[in-house]
Design a protein around this motif. Structure first.
Motif, PDB file in Angstrom:
ATOM      1  N   PHE A  51      -1.016   3.200  -9.288  1.00 59.03           N
ATOM      2  CA  PHE A  51      -0.362   1.923  -8.602  1.00 59.03           C
ATOM      3  C   PHE A  51       1.080   1.280  -8.973  1.00 59.03           C
ATOM      4  N   ARG A  54       3.635   1.898  -6.093  1.00 65.43           N
ATOM      5  CA  ARG A  54       3.181   0.956  -4.935  1.00 65.43           C
ATOM      6  C   ARG A  54       3.210  -0.517  -5.245  1.00 65.43           C
ATOM      7  N   ILE A 112      -7.291  -3.433  -9.243  1.00 60.67           N
ATOM      8  CA  ILE A 112      -7.299  -2.497  -8.238  1.00 60.67           C
ATOM      9  C   ILE A 112      -7.566  -1.058  -8.858  1.00 60.67           C
ATOM     10  N   LEU A 134      -9.757  -4.738  -5.195  1.00 58.77           N
ATOM     11  CA  LEU A 134      -9.208  -3.861  -4.213  1.00 58.77           C
ATOM     12  C   LEU A 134      -9.942  -2.471  -5.034  1.00 58.77           C
ATOM     13  N   ASN A 243       1.070   0.936   2.096  1.00 55.24           N
ATOM     14  CA  ASN A 243       1.938  -0.213   1.733  1.00 55.24           C
ATOM     15  C   ASN A 243       1.713  -1.340   2.532  1.00 55.24           C
ATOM     16  N   LEU A 246      -1.714  -2.779   1.385  1.00 58.56           N
ATOM     17  CA  LEU A 246      -1.653  -3.551  -0.007  1.00 58.56           C
ATOM     18  C   LEU A 246      -0.813  -4.560   0.163  1.00 58.56           C
ATOM     19  N   ILE A 250      -2.821  -8.186  -0.989  1.00 51.68           N
ATOM     20  CA  ILE A 250      -2.615  -8.667  -2.020  1.00 51.68           C
ATOM     21  C   ILE A 250      -1.765  -9.883  -1.932  1.00 51.68           C
TER      22      ILE A 250
END
Length: 306
Positions: A51, A54, A112, A134, A243, A246, A250
């Motif tokens: 991640f 990302r 996550i 997550l 994307n 997230l 987040i």
């Protein structure tokens, strides 16, 4: 004397890719959110950190810095044995992460991960009193007896190894961990596929069972994807939705859907299903599950109804 965590330089792709460590800490800005990302299993090579890329994209989209701790379990023991630099068992690892959190002083802590990393995200999310979790395709237990009861043999060898040689501390049922937790539960988001994985030859996706066990704990939102198997992160990448998902969870940030062309094969599929009697709305819903925007899906279906 090692440098303070607040003095560490920024990570880059090369460092993340070539590091031999089990934990990396990115440049710290106190007061910004902290994401602790746990890597997934890898049997052939050392597990990768997960991640990082990302989260960098999310920084660009939001214009905000994200504090990051990247963790991997080089022994593929579902974060129950040694994590070099953090601890030899979950309680010790959690204590080290807690100390890092105190130094970073974030506004919010988020964990996550996917698969093995998803188990860690839920487990450490609870142990660290994180605000959000997550978890993409997590197991809900590591108990071999429960695995046999539910006919989930996917990682039975790992469970049996932990049962035969248990670490000093261990958490083998996340549902029990959640129910016994003192204080508030994290806001948990369980993202999972419901399409049976061909490799398991099961008629259902076992990830759905684990997701519903976790949902029973409370404060949990389920995000099922009917056209994904266990590798739900890859499905979301392939359908260009990772994307936006997230960003929404987040950062509470809505970003534009990534454009995805409805190809000739999909147009043929639409035409065939309309002839077979499928409703236009049903086809639009299916196309959206595959990552097409509502606008492009509606336009494609409308074009075949002319």
């Amino acid at each position: 004397m090692p440098p303070s965590v607040t003095d560490l330089p920024a990570l880059d792709n090369r460092r993340v890719k070539t590091s031999t460590e089990d934990v990396l800490v990115d440049r710290v800005i106190p007061g910004e959110i902290l994401v602790i990302a746990f890597g997934f299993v890898s049997w052939e090579t050392r597990p990768d950190f997960d991640f990082y890329g990302r989260l960098k994209k999310l920084e660009q989209a939001s214009g905000r810095h994200i504090n990051k701790i990247l963790v991997r379990d080089s022994g593929n023991a579902w974060y129950h044995r040694r994590v070099d630099g953090l601890g030899m068992h979950p309680d010790e690892t959690a204590a080290s992460l807690r100390a890092l959190i105190r130094e970073i002083k974030p506004s919010k802590v988020i964990t996550i991960g996917q698969s093995m990393g998803a188990y860690a995200a839920v487990m450490y999310g609870m142990l660290l009193d994180a605000q959000q979790v997550l978890a993409f395709g997590p197991l809900s237990f590591l108990d071999p007896q429960q695995a046999l009861l539910y006919h989930d043999r996917r990682w039975l060898s790992v469970m049996r190894d932990l049962a035969a040689n248990p670490p000093v501390s261990g958490y083998y049922d996340l549902q029990t961990l959640g129910r016994n937790k003192a204080g508030a539960l994290p806001e948990m988001h369980i993202i999972f596929g419901t399409k049976p994985d061909q490799a398991t030859k099961e008629s259902v996706n076992l990830d759905a069972m684990h997701a519903h066990r976790l949902a029973a704990v409370g404060n949990c939102t389920l995000h099922p994807y009917p056209y994904s198997g266990h590798a739900v992160v890859q499905h979301l990448i392939d359908t260009k939705r990772i994307n936006a998902l997230l960003a929404r969870i987040i950062m509470n940030l809505e970003i534009a859907e990534e454009a995805r062309e409805v190809t000739a094969d999909w147009h043929k599929w639409i035409a065939e299903n309309l002839k077979l009697g499928s409703s236009p709305q049903e086809l639009i819903d299916i196309l959206q599950h595959h990552g097409f925007s509502h606008a492009s899906a509606s336009a494609a279906v409308a074009s075949k109804r002319l």
